[in-house]
Design a protein around this motif. Structure first.
Motif, mmCIF file in Angstrom:
data_model
loop_
_atom_site.group_PDB
_atom_site.id
_atom_site.type_symbol
_atom_site.label_atom_id
_atom_site.label_comp_id
_atom_site.label_asym_id
_atom_site.label_seq_id
_atom_site.Cartn_x
_atom_site.Cartn_y
_atom_site.Cartn_z
ATOM 1 N N ALA A 1 -4.514 6.725 2.391
ATOM 2 C CA ALA A 1 -3.795 7.414 1.461
ATOM 3 C C ALA A 1 -3.985 6.733 -0.074
ATOM 4 O O ALA A 1 -4.229 7.557 -0.956
ATOM 5 C CB ALA A 1 -2.264 7.601 1.735
ATOM 6 N N ALA A 2 -3.856 5.547 -0.084
ATOM 7 C CA ALA A 2 -4.180 4.826 -1.504
ATOM 8 C C ALA A 2 -5.581 5.082 -1.990
ATOM 9 O O ALA A 2 -5.675 5.327 -3.325
ATOM 10 C CB ALA A 2 -3.762 3.266 -1.069
ATOM 11 N N THR A 3 -6.383 5.312 -0.802
ATOM 12 C CA THR A 3 -8.078 5.545 -1.376
ATOM 13 C C THR A 3 -8.113 6.824 -1.945
ATOM 14 O O THR A 3 -8.778 6.924 -3.250
ATOM 15 C CB THR A 3 -9.006 5.225 -0.155
ATOM 16 N N ARG A 4 -7.485 7.756 -1.384
ATOM 17 C CA ARG A 4 -7.607 9.258 -1.882
ATOM 18 C C ARG A 4 -6.913 9.288 -3.358
ATOM 19 O O ARG A 4 -7.296 9.929 -4.345
ATOM 20 C CB ARG A 4 -6.708 10.107 -0.976
ATOM 21 N N ARG A 5 -5.844 8.467 -3.392
ATOM 22 C CA ARG A 5 -5.207 8.609 -4.723
ATOM 23 C C ARG A 5 -5.815 7.920 -5.754
ATOM 24 O O ARG A 5 -5.827 8.135 -7.053
ATOM 25 C CB ARG A 5 -3.471 7.850 -4.538
ATOM 26 N N ALA A 6 -6.446 6.816 -5.482
ATOM 27 C CA ALA A 6 -7.396 6.022 -6.455
ATOM 28 C C ALA A 6 -8.336 6.766 -6.797
ATOM 29 O O ALA A 6 -9.129 6.421 -7.846
ATOM 30 C CB ALA A 6 -7.615 4.762 -5.875
ATOM 31 N N LEU B 1 4.378 12.738 0.466
ATOM 32 C CA LEU B 1 5.197 12.697 1.430
ATOM 33 C C LEU B 1 4.456 11.742 2.791
ATOM 34 O O LEU B 1 5.036 11.152 3.489
ATOM 35 C CB LEU B 1 5.382 14.051 2.220
ATOM 36 N N ALA B 2 3.148 11.708 2.785
ATOM 37 C CA ALA B 2 2.338 11.005 3.487
ATOM 38 C C ALA B 2 2.758 9.350 3.512
ATOM 39 O O ALA B 2 2.960 8.952 4.796
ATOM 40 C CB ALA B 2 0.783 10.942 3.182
ATOM 41 N N ARG B 3 3.411 8.854 2.373
ATOM 42 C CA ARG B 3 3.750 7.522 2.340
ATOM 43 C C ARG B 3 5.013 7.169 3.228
ATOM 44 O O ARG B 3 5.004 6.174 3.910
ATOM 45 C CB ARG B 3 3.903 6.858 1.141
ATOM 46 N N TRP B 4 5.691 8.038 3.537
ATOM 47 C CA TRP B 4 6.878 8.013 4.132
ATOM 48 C C TRP B 4 6.449 8.113 5.836
ATOM 49 O O TRP B 4 7.168 7.382 6.591
ATOM 50 C CB TRP B 4 8.066 9.166 3.929
ATOM 51 N N LEU B 5 5.491 8.806 5.811
ATOM 52 C CA LEU B 5 5.035 8.961 7.474
ATOM 53 C C LEU B 5 4.472 7.554 7.849
ATOM 54 O O LEU B 5 4.867 7.368 8.975
ATOM 55 C CB LEU B 5 3.909 10.029 7.436
ATOM 56 N N SER C 1 0.799 -1.276 0.069
ATOM 57 C CA SER C 1 0.004 -0.128 0.214
ATOM 58 C C SER C 1 0.996 1.356 -0.022
ATOM 59 O O SER C 1 0.593 2.231 -0.670
ATOM 60 C CB SER C 1 -0.772 -0.134 1.257
ATOM 61 N N ILE C 2 1.930 1.342 0.675
ATOM 62 C CA ILE C 2 2.731 2.264 0.811
ATOM 63 C C ILE C 2 3.580 2.595 -0.585
ATOM 64 O O ILE C 2 3.644 3.571 -1.133
ATOM 65 C CB ILE C 2 3.907 2.203 1.988
ATOM 66 N N LEU C 3 4.080 1.382 -1.142
ATOM 67 C CA LEU C 3 4.558 1.670 -2.292
ATOM 68 C C LEU C 3 3.702 2.280 -3.437
ATOM 69 O O LEU C 3 4.192 3.004 -4.626
ATOM 70 C CB LEU C 3 5.205 0.294 -2.827
#
Length: 302
Positions: free
Chosen positions: A278-283, A116-120, A109-111
């Motif tokens: 985060a993944a949901t918002r990106r999708a 920047l959120a994914r690094w958080l 999910s992070i990848l």
């Protein structure tokens, strides 16, 4: 629009499915002295394959070679994921094992997230792992951790393989065929480790119960829930797996965790929820590969 009551009942189904998974895993641990971890893996995959074949009745003709390669690869991943998970369970507490295993889909999910959120979330997950270690490195078996990390990698591969097979086979056909491949792979290892214990009716009955609790019942409940819940909400609920595993380990297996280990589990859960959101918002409302994993969590995992 789905009524709030409908979403609440669907969320309850997901939580019941999680509880069933971890109760099934606890029963599996209880069988280890008689069957060994590879024996119970074989029983789980074998009974799950039989049930899925009876339910799905998959069509064998009309599939191209690439589709069959996908099924075989999926079956290999199923066998390795379950085998590594139970080998880890033999050496680590249930809650710790599930927490480490969750790092697989969490990393995926992070990848697949951006910004920047994914690094958080990655940092939060790392802090959770450090807290787990600080809470009891002396109690963590090194080989068990390696097995659990292998299960985490296998879970991430399971997500990708599941999506591929789902595109090539209708309904449950691909899963039923892949489960059969996994059962065939696990069979010689299970027979070698369990030996004559496989002739005991009581152990076979508990093995069937593990398959029902860990696979069949959760999968059915999650399919119903997915009709009423957004994928993102479902994925977040599935992120609670380490918490339910810790509770089951405490209540059924007497596995106590230190407060630092509990903090570590909480941090990993928070990172999972954050990464999913985060993944949901990106999708932007589209179905995301990282979220499709959540629908698969009922099968593998625990």
């Amino acid at each position: 629009m789905i009524a709030r009551g409908g979403q609440g009942s669907a969320a309850s189904l997901v939580l019941v499915g999680l509880a069933c998974q971890e109760v099934g895993a606890s029963f599996a641990v209880m069988l280890f002295p008689q069957t060994g971890p590879l024996g119970i893996v074989m029983l789980r995959l074998l009974f799950s394959a039989v049930l899925l074949l009876l339910i799905a009745r998959p069509r064998l003709r009309g599939h191209h070679a690439a589709a069959w390669r996908s099924v075989v690869g999926f079956g290999v991943v199923l066998a390795s994921m379950n085998g590594l998970f139970y080998l880890a369970l033999e050496r680590l507490p249930l809650g710790v094992t599930v927490t480490i295993e969750v790092l697989g889909p969490l990393t995926l999910s992070i990848l697949t997230s951006a910004g920047l959120a994914r690094w958080l979330w990655a940092g939060l997950a790392l802090a959770g792992v450090v807290a787990l270690g600080a809470g009891g490195w002396d109690r963590l078996d090194a080989l068990g951790v390696v097995f659990a990390l292998g299960a985490a990698v296998s879970w991430a591969l399971y997500i990708l393989a599941s999506a591929r097979v789902g595109r090539e086979f209708p309904r449950l056909d691909g899963l039923a065929l892949a489960m059969t491949v996994g059962a065939v792979i696990a069979l010689p290892f299970g027979v070698w480790q369990a030996g004559s214990a496989l002739l005991r009716i009581d152990l076979l009955a508990v093995g069937a119960a593990v398959a029902l609790l860990s696979s069949t019942i959760p999968y059915a409940l999650e399919l119903i829930a997915l009709r009423r819940l957004p994928a993102s909400a479902f994925a977040i609920l599935m992120s609670l797996g380490p918490a339910t595993a810790s509770i089951a380990g405490f209540l059924l297996l007497g596995q106590h965790l230190s407060w630092l280990e509990l903090v570590g589990i909480g941090l990993v859960i928070a990172a999972s929820i954050g990464a999913v959101r985060a993944a949901t918002r990106r999708a932007a409302g589209a179905r995301h590969p990282g979220l499709d994993a959540a629908a698969a969590l009922g099968e593998p995992l625990g």
